[in-house]
Design a protein around this motif. Structure first.
Motif, PDB file in Angstrom:
ATOM      1  N   HIS A  53     -16.205  33.896   1.071  1.00  0.00           N
ATOM      2  CA  HIS A  53     -16.131  32.483   1.447  1.00  0.00           C
ATOM      3  C   HIS A  53     -15.468  32.339   2.816  1.00  0.00           C
ATOM      4  CE1 HIS A  53     -15.601  28.170   1.104  1.00  0.00           C
ATOM      5  NE2 HIS A  53     -14.325  28.337   1.372  1.00  0.00           N
ATOM      6  N   VAL A  54     -14.346  33.022   2.990  1.00  0.00           N
ATOM      7  CA  VAL A  54     -13.639  32.970   4.274  1.00  0.00           C
ATOM      8  C   VAL A  54     -14.518  33.527   5.389  1.00  0.00           C
ATOM      9  CG1 VAL A  54     -11.647  33.843   5.577  1.00  0.00           C
ATOM     10  CG2 VAL A  54     -11.352  33.005   3.237  1.00  0.00           C
ATOM     11  N   TYR A  96     -16.002  26.332  -6.984  1.00  0.00           N
ATOM     12  CA  TYR A  96     -15.103  27.199  -6.233  1.00  0.00           C
ATOM     13  C   TYR A  96     -13.834  26.437  -5.861  1.00  0.00           C
ATOM     14  CZ  TYR A  96     -13.231  30.046  -2.425  1.00  0.00           C
ATOM     15  OH  TYR A  96     -12.398  30.782  -1.623  1.00  0.00           O
ATOM     16  N   GLU A  97     -13.986  25.205  -5.384  1.00  0.00           N
ATOM     17  CA  GLU A  97     -12.827  24.400  -5.004  1.00  0.00           C
ATOM     18  C   GLU A  97     -11.911  24.142  -6.197  1.00  0.00           C
ATOM     19  OE1 GLU A  97     -11.633  23.524  -2.027  1.00  0.00           O
ATOM     20  OE2 GLU A  97     -13.249  24.717  -1.199  1.00  0.00           O
ATOM     21  N   ILE A  98     -12.477  23.952  -7.365  1.00  0.00           N
ATOM     22  CA  ILE A  98     -11.666  23.780  -8.577  1.00  0.00           C
ATOM     23  C   ILE A  98     -10.835  25.037  -8.821  1.00  0.00           C
ATOM     24  CG2 ILE A  98     -11.776  23.611 -11.111  1.00  0.00           C
ATOM     25  CD1 ILE A  98     -14.226  21.687 -10.615  1.00  0.00           C
ATOM     26  N   LEU A  99     -11.460  26.199  -8.722  1.00  0.00           N
ATOM     27  CA  LEU A  99     -10.731  27.453  -8.927  1.00  0.00           C
ATOM     28  C   LEU A  99      -9.611  27.604  -7.901  1.00  0.00           C
ATOM     29  CD1 LEU A  99     -13.622  29.994  -9.699  1.00  0.00           C
ATOM     30  CD2 LEU A  99     -12.250  28.643 -11.311  1.00  0.00           C
ATOM     31  N   ILE A 144     -22.259  27.906   2.664  1.00  0.00           N
ATOM     32  CA  ILE A 144     -21.216  28.161   1.662  1.00  0.00           C
ATOM     33  C   ILE A 144     -21.827  28.237   0.272  1.00  0.00           C
ATOM     34  CG2 ILE A 144     -19.212  27.106   0.512  1.00  0.00           C
ATOM     35  CD1 ILE A 144     -18.367  26.109   3.354  1.00  0.00           C
ATOM     36  N   GLU A 145     -22.704  27.309  -0.055  1.00  0.00           N
ATOM     37  CA  GLU A 145     -23.374  27.317  -1.366  1.00  0.00           C
ATOM     38  C   GLU A 145     -24.165  28.608  -1.573  1.00  0.00           C
ATOM     39  OE1 GLU A 145     -23.649  25.318  -4.133  1.00  0.00           O
ATOM     40  OE2 GLU A 145     -22.328  23.721  -3.436  1.00  0.00           O
ATOM     41  N   GLU A 146     -24.876  29.044  -0.543  1.00  0.00           N
ATOM     42  CA  GLU A 146     -25.663  30.288  -0.653  1.00  0.00           C
ATOM     43  C   GLU A 146     -24.762  31.473  -0.969  1.00  0.00           C
ATOM     44  OE1 GLU A 146     -27.612  30.481   3.141  1.00  0.00           O
ATOM     45  OE2 GLU A 146     -29.151  29.020   2.576  1.00  0.00           O
ATOM     46  N   GLN A 147     -23.640  31.585  -0.265  1.00  0.00           N
ATOM     47  CA  GLN A 147     -22.715  32.699  -0.475  1.00  0.00           C
ATOM     48  C   GLN A 147     -22.128  32.658  -1.884  1.00  0.00           C
ATOM     49  OE1 GLN A 147     -18.893  32.126  -0.290  1.00  0.00           O
ATOM     50  NE2 GLN A 147     -18.712  34.199  -1.087  1.00  0.00           N
ATOM     51  N   GLN A 163     -10.459  35.949  -6.637  1.00  0.00           N
ATOM     52  CA  GLN A 163     -10.015  37.021  -5.743  1.00  0.00           C
ATOM     53  C   GLN A 163     -11.194  37.847  -5.235  1.00  0.00           C
ATOM     54  OE1 GLN A 163      -7.154  38.765  -8.440  1.00  0.00           O
ATOM     55  NE2 GLN A 163      -5.446  37.779  -7.408  1.00  0.00           N
ATOM     56  N   ARG A 164     -12.225  37.960  -6.048  1.00  0.00           N
ATOM     57  CA  ARG A 164     -13.404  38.731  -5.662  1.00  0.00           C
ATOM     58  C   ARG A 164     -14.274  37.993  -4.651  1.00  0.00           C
ATOM     59  NH1 ARG A 164     -18.392  38.571  -7.679  1.00  0.00           N
ATOM     60  NH2 ARG A 164     -17.795  37.454  -9.570  1.00  0.00           N
TER      61      ARG A 164
END
Length: 151
Positions: A118-119, A44-47, A29-32, A112-113
């Motif tokens: 991530h998914v 990302y989780e904050i966003l 996940i971090e790499e992506q 959104q981008r």
């Protein structure tokens, strides 16, 4: 002093599998996120949390609880996201001492981008390898642990 209840073979295998898998998934996940947006997983989780909140804003204290970080760690992450123009801070209208983290339009566009990638990672390395029954069992087990940890 009580006797230590050592993990039996089954318990130790479950713990090692959970630990190793969670570390490997976190690395992917971090790499992506780094490759696509230069973000960390906590950022990302904050966003995500802000995008789901009414008015795309949350009090900093609540946001810290939701992303499971200390207030100082959250302040650092919000500062980094502010520098990128993805989040801003505002005074809480109902409490002058309260501070809101607010998702900016740029932050929403970034989310959104990068969310599809991530998914894709979560699916490729976890979800698509489990049956719905396995996912329900995993969810139930982790929610039990979460309840204990949150008390």
């Amino acid at each position: 002093m009580t006797d230590t209840r050592w993990l039996d073979e089954t318990e130790a295998a479950a713990w090692r599998a959970f630990l190793f898998t969670s570390h490997l998934l976190e690395r992917r996940i971090e790499e992506q996120l780094k490759a696509e947006a230069g973000l960390t997983h906590p950022q990302y989780e904050i966003l995500v949390r802000l995008s789901d909140a009414p008015g795309r804003q949350l009090r900093m204290t609540r946001l810290a609880r939701e992303v499971v970080v200390t207030k100082s760690a959250l302040t650092y992450q919000i500062t980094q996201l502010e520098k990128l123009g993805l989040v801003s801070r505002a005074t809480c209208p109902s409490d002058d001492r309260g501070v809101l983290a607010v998702l900016t339009e740029a932050g929403m566009s970034c989310l959104q981008r990068i969310a599809p990638g991530h998914v894709d990672v979560v699916r490729e390395f976890l979800i698509d390898h489990l049956t719905h029954d396995e996912m329900r069992t995993m969810t139930q087990a982790l929610l039990k642990a979460q309840k204990v940890l949150r008390t």
